[in-house]
Design a protein around this motif. Structure first.
Motif, PDB file in Angstrom:
ATOM      1  N   SER A 120       1.029  -1.249  -0.177  1.00  0.00           N
ATOM      2  CA  SER A 120       0.159   0.004   0.120  1.00  0.00           C
ATOM      3  C   SER A 120       1.007   1.519   0.082  1.00  0.00           C
ATOM      4  O   SER A 120       0.627   2.362  -0.896  1.00  0.00           O
ATOM      5  CB  SER A 120      -0.886   0.189   1.307  1.00  0.00           C
ATOM      6  N   ILE A 121       1.926   1.464   0.829  1.00  0.00           N
ATOM      7  CA  ILE A 121       2.660   2.343   0.948  1.00  0.00           C
ATOM      8  C   ILE A 121       3.539   2.527  -0.568  1.00  0.00           C
ATOM      9  O   ILE A 121       3.452   3.879  -0.905  1.00  0.00           O
ATOM     10  CB  ILE A 121       3.637   2.397   1.999  1.00  0.00           C
ATOM     11  N   VAL A 122       4.092   1.643  -1.117  1.00  0.00           N
ATOM     12  CA  VAL A 122       4.916   1.762  -2.143  1.00  0.00           C
ATOM     13  C   VAL A 122       3.807   2.262  -3.427  1.00  0.00           C
ATOM     14  O   VAL A 122       4.155   2.945  -4.290  1.00  0.00           O
ATOM     15  CB  VAL A 122       5.586   0.331  -2.625  1.00  0.00           C
ATOM     16  N   HIS A 123       2.670   1.526  -3.295  1.00  0.00           N
ATOM     17  CA  HIS A 123       1.713   2.119  -4.458  1.00  0.00           C
ATOM     18  C   HIS A 123       1.459   3.501  -4.505  1.00  0.00           C
ATOM     19  O   HIS A 123       1.258   4.104  -5.448  1.00  0.00           O
ATOM     20  CB  HIS A 123       0.176   1.229  -4.099  1.00  0.00           C
ATOM     21  N   GLY A 124       1.434   3.994  -3.228  1.00  0.00           N
ATOM     22  CA  GLY A 124       1.457   5.702  -3.268  1.00  0.00           C
ATOM     23  C   GLY A 124       0.165   6.527  -3.492  1.00  0.00           C
ATOM     24  O   GLY A 124       0.023   7.637  -4.272  1.00  0.00           O
ATOM     25  N   ASP A 125      -0.941   5.450  -3.227  1.00  0.00           N
ATOM     26  CA  ASP A 125      -2.317   6.363  -3.427  1.00  0.00           C
ATOM     27  C   ASP A 125      -2.462   7.426  -2.516  1.00  0.00           C
ATOM     28  O   ASP A 125      -2.023   7.112  -1.409  1.00  0.00           O
ATOM     29  CB  ASP A 125      -3.493   5.387  -3.325  1.00  0.00           C
ATOM     30  N   ALA A 126      -2.821   8.601  -3.053  1.00  0.00           N
ATOM     31  CA  ALA A 126      -2.791   9.846  -2.136  1.00  0.00           C
ATOM     32  C   ALA A 126      -4.057   9.593  -0.909  1.00  0.00           C
ATOM     33  O   ALA A 126      -4.025  10.558   0.063  1.00  0.00           O
ATOM     34  CB  ALA A 126      -3.094  10.916  -2.928  1.00  0.00           C
ATOM     35  N   THR A 127      -4.995   8.837  -1.120  1.00  0.00           N
ATOM     36  CA  THR A 127      -6.105   8.703  -0.055  1.00  0.00           C
ATOM     37  C   THR A 127      -5.668   7.325   0.664  1.00  0.00           C
ATOM     38  O   THR A 127      -6.705   6.865   1.746  1.00  0.00           O
ATOM     39  CB  THR A 127      -7.371   8.404  -0.561  1.00  0.00           C
ATOM     40  N   ALA A 128      -4.673   6.684   0.458  1.00  0.00           N
ATOM     41  CA  ALA A 128      -4.302   5.160   1.193  1.00  0.00           C
ATOM     42  C   ALA A 128      -4.136   5.383   2.568  1.00  0.00           C
ATOM     43  O   ALA A 128      -3.162   6.374   2.914  1.00  0.00           O
ATOM     44  CB  ALA A 128      -3.331   4.478   0.542  1.00  0.00           C
ATOM     45  N   GLU A 129      -4.855   4.620   3.381  1.00  0.00           N
ATOM     46  CA  GLU A 129      -4.811   4.735   5.064  1.00  0.00           C
ATOM     47  C   GLU A 129      -3.260   4.756   5.526  1.00  0.00           C
ATOM     48  O   GLU A 129      -2.692   5.454   6.293  1.00  0.00           O
ATOM     49  CB  GLU A 129      -5.417   3.920   5.549  1.00  0.00           C
ATOM     50  N   TRP A 130      -2.447   3.758   4.959  1.00  0.00           N
ATOM     51  CA  TRP A 130      -1.127   3.600   5.315  1.00  0.00           C
ATOM     52  C   TRP A 130      -0.159   4.806   5.055  1.00  0.00           C
ATOM     53  O   TRP A 130       0.668   5.067   5.596  1.00  0.00           O
ATOM     54  CB  TRP A 130      -0.466   2.342   4.669  1.00  0.00           C
ATOM     55  N   CYS A 131      -0.421   5.204   3.813  1.00  0.00           N
ATOM     56  CA  CYS A 131       0.262   6.517   3.353  1.00  0.00           C
ATOM     57  C   CYS A 131       0.164   7.743   4.284  1.00  0.00           C
ATOM     58  O   CYS A 131       1.245   8.464   4.707  1.00  0.00           O
ATOM     59  CB  CYS A 131      -0.017   6.904   1.940  1.00  0.00           C
ATOM     60  N   GLU A 155       8.712  11.476   5.023  1.00  0.00           N
ATOM     61  CA  GLU A 155       8.345  12.875   4.647  1.00  0.00           C
ATOM     62  C   GLU A 155       9.323  13.056   3.370  1.00  0.00           C
ATOM     63  O   GLU A 155       8.828  13.833   2.400  1.00  0.00           O
ATOM     64  CB  GLU A 155       8.920  13.837   5.543  1.00  0.00           C
ATOM     65  N   GLU A 156      10.018  11.967   2.777  1.00  0.00           N
ATOM     66  CA  GLU A 156      10.732  12.062   1.526  1.00  0.00           C
ATOM     67  C   GLU A 156      10.011  10.996   0.507  1.00  0.00           C
ATOM     68  O   GLU A 156      10.439  10.623  -0.413  1.00  0.00           O
ATOM     69  CB  GLU A 156      12.027  11.801   1.829  1.00  0.00           C
ATOM     70  N   MET A 157       9.052  10.337   1.031  1.00  0.00           N
ATOM     71  CA  MET A 157       8.503   9.121   0.397  1.00  0.00           C
ATOM     72  C   MET A 157       7.507   9.404  -0.837  1.00  0.00           C
ATOM     73  O   MET A 157       7.805   8.738  -1.995  1.00  0.00           O
ATOM     74  CB  MET A 157       7.826   8.170   1.202  1.00  0.00           C
ATOM     75  N   PHE A 158       6.688  10.205  -0.757  1.00  0.00           N
ATOM     76  CA  PHE A 158       5.605  10.489  -1.703  1.00  0.00           C
ATOM     77  C   PHE A 158       5.777  11.643  -2.644  1.00  0.00           C
ATOM     78  O   PHE A 158       5.955  12.599  -1.934  1.00  0.00           O
ATOM     79  CB  PHE A 158       4.260  10.515  -0.900  1.00  0.00           C
ATOM     80  N   HIS A 159       5.877  11.351  -3.887  1.00  0.00           N
ATOM     81  CA  HIS A 159       6.510  12.458  -4.785  1.00  0.00           C
ATOM     82  C   HIS A 159       4.986  12.898  -5.570  1.00  0.00           C
ATOM     83  O   HIS A 159       5.489  13.967  -6.365  1.00  0.00           O
ATOM     84  CB  HIS A 159       7.423  11.806  -5.651  1.00  0.00           C
ATOM     85  N   THR A 164       6.575   7.172  -5.819  1.00  0.00           N
ATOM     86  CA  THR A 164       7.149   7.332  -4.394  1.00  0.00           C
ATOM     87  C   THR A 164       8.612   7.079  -4.787  1.00  0.00           C
ATOM     88  O   THR A 164       9.288   7.078  -5.981  1.00  0.00           O
ATOM     89  CB  THR A 164       6.800   5.961  -3.603  1.00  0.00           C
ATOM     90  N   ALA A 165       9.378   7.239  -3.555  1.00  0.00           N
ATOM     91  CA  ALA A 165      10.998   7.304  -3.675  1.00  0.00           C
ATOM     92  C   ALA A 165      11.461   5.993  -3.780  1.00  0.00           C
ATOM     93  O   ALA A 165      12.808   5.790  -3.969  1.00  0.00           O
ATOM     94  CB  ALA A 165      11.567   7.965  -2.508  1.00  0.00           C
ATOM     95  N   PRO A 220      -1.974  15.464  -4.932  1.00  0.00           N
ATOM     96  CA  PRO A 220      -1.288  14.434  -5.479  1.00  0.00           C
ATOM     97  C   PRO A 220      -0.705  13.474  -4.684  1.00  0.00           C
ATOM     98  O   PRO A 220      -0.417  12.222  -5.124  1.00  0.00           O
ATOM     99  CB  PRO A 220      -0.294  15.002  -6.685  1.00  0.00           C
ATOM    100  N   ALA A 221      -0.607  13.965  -3.554  1.00  0.00           N
ATOM    101  CA  ALA A 221       0.177  12.972  -2.356  1.00  0.00           C
ATOM    102  C   ALA A 221      -0.378  13.099  -1.084  1.00  0.00           C
ATOM    103  O   ALA A 221      -0.847  14.280  -0.831  1.00  0.00           O
ATOM    104  CB  ALA A 221       1.729  13.201  -2.625  1.00  0.00           C
ATOM    105  N   PRO A 222      -0.380  12.453  -0.023  1.00  0.00           N
ATOM    106  CA  PRO A 222      -0.856  13.001   1.287  1.00  0.00           C
ATOM    107  C   PRO A 222       0.149  13.963   1.727  1.00  0.00           C
ATOM    108  O   PRO A 222       1.237  14.030   1.626  1.00  0.00           O
ATOM    109  CB  PRO A 222      -0.729  11.498   1.954  1.00  0.00           C
ATOM    110  N   VAL A 223      -0.511  14.985   2.440  1.00  0.00           N
ATOM    111  CA  VAL A 223       0.080  16.147   2.825  1.00  0.00           C
ATOM    112  C   VAL A 223      -0.119  16.427   4.324  1.00  0.00           C
ATOM    113  O   VAL A 223      -1.161  16.122   4.892  1.00  0.00           O
ATOM    114  CB  VAL A 223      -0.319  17.394   1.916  1.00  0.00           C
ATOM    115  N   ARG A 224       1.003  16.950   5.112  1.00  0.00           N
ATOM    116  CA  ARG A 224       0.719  17.300   6.502  1.00  0.00           C
ATOM    117  C   ARG A 224       0.373  18.630   6.347  1.00  0.00           C
ATOM    118  O   ARG A 224       0.510  19.437   5.319  1.00  0.00           O
ATOM    119  CB  ARG A 224       2.119  17.376   7.353  1.00  0.00           C
ATOM    120  N   VAL A 225      -0.437  19.307   7.384  1.00  0.00           N
ATOM    121  CA  VAL A 225      -0.927  20.694   7.304  1.00  0.00           C
ATOM    122  C   VAL A 225      -0.262  21.520   8.384  1.00  0.00           C
ATOM    123  O   VAL A 225      -0.864  21.525   9.628  1.00  0.00           O
ATOM    124  CB  VAL A 225      -2.590  20.535   7.306  1.00  0.00           C
TER     125      VAL A 225
END
Length: 288
Positions: A120-131, A155-159, A164-165, A220-225
């Motif tokens: 799930s993390i490597v797939h890099g879906d912007a809404t995936a819970e694991w991301c 923090e460097e994983m999702f492009h 992903t990285a 396009p990727a999960p983000v901190r706010v």
């Protein structure tokens, strides 16, 4: 539809998988790894993904390091082939129980029983819970490649969209969560339970190390706010603060317009979900 033609290979261990990826790429192939296949196979069936070769990691489930979890100090390491269902039914203690609670949002039971944490993390879906959880809990993704092992901070994983990285010739072997968060929660909104989330939110409340607010489905990727996180730091937990954080998160994002919803709709969802998640995180922490 059916997937385009591809060659099938079975890896015997991590070294073999890395070698196969390199050999296939050198031969002009476009190889992909498959573990649970819950993300890749649907994309192949719709021909949104057309790898010319698959390297199956299924035999690697016999490796205890890839199919177990362990606590080391304040960190929790989950092997790459651990399934969502295994996490859902495991006890991690208050510091990481948000992982188990969040799994109820991952698809349906058959998907949770086959899909893997690392996949799930490597797939890099912007809404995936694991991301989102990776960003929330300062995960470190451990990957093995021809140049040896390396560690990738979340923090460097999702492009970007499904990017992903992790390099094409690398195999993720573990995910290490380094930020214990007893007061944390993840919630989301989808048209139907089990569908892809339109927006999801993961939060933590931590007076010592600072709160976290992470959103999916708004970029396009999960983000901190950080605008919402700043309010949590030093604020008095309660309905007024949580509502203010939700409003700050909604104001800070620039979500897309698409078939699932307008930008304004996603902002309203972000505001509501952040507020709800903060309430849940605080209540869970206070009842322990």
């Amino acid at each position: 539809m059916k997937p385009a033609a591809f060659r099938y290979h079975r890896a015997h261990d991590v070294t073999d998988a890395v070698g196969l990826l390199g050999e296939l790429a050198a031969a002009g192939e476009d190889p992909k790894l498959i573990a649970g296949g819950q993300s890749l196979m649907p994309m192949m069936n719709f021909r949104l993904a057309r790898p010319t070769a698959l390297v199956d990691l299924g035999p690697l489930r016999r490796d205890p390091a890839l199919n177990s979890f362990r606590r080391t100090g304040s960190s929790l390491t989950i092997g790459a082939l651990v399934t969502h269902r295994t996490v859902e039914t495991s006890e991690f203690g208050p510091a990481f129980d948000v992982l188990s609670r969040a799994m109820r949002w991952v698809g349906h039971l058959p998907i949770r029983s086959r899909g893997t944490v690392a996949g799930s993390i490597v797939h890099g879906d912007a809404t995936a819970e694991w991301c989102l959880l990776a960003l929330l809990l300062d995960a470190v993704i451990v990957a093995e490649g021809p140049r040896g092992p390396r560690e990738i901070p979340a923090e460097e994983m999702f492009h970007g969209f499904y990017t992903t990285a992790v390099e094409p010739d690398e195999v993720v072997t573990a995910v290490r969560f380094t930020r214990p968060s007893p007061k944390a929660a993840l919630t989301e909104f989808a048209r139907r339970h089990g569908d892809f989330a339109i927006v999801d939110a993961a939060v933590s409340i931590d007076a010592e190390h600072g709160g976290r607010v992470v959103l999916g489905g708004v970029a396009p990727a999960p983000v901190r706010v950080p605008e919402a996180e700043a309010l949590l730091d030093g604020g008095v937990p309660g309905p007024e603060l949580f509502a203010a954080c939700g409003a700050a998160a909604a104001a800070a994002i620039d979500p897309p317009d698409d078939a699932a919803g307008s930008a304004a709709y996603r902002r309203r969802l972000a505001r509501t979900l952040v507020t709800q998640a903060l309430h849940e995180a605080w209540e869970k922490g206070e009842t322990r």
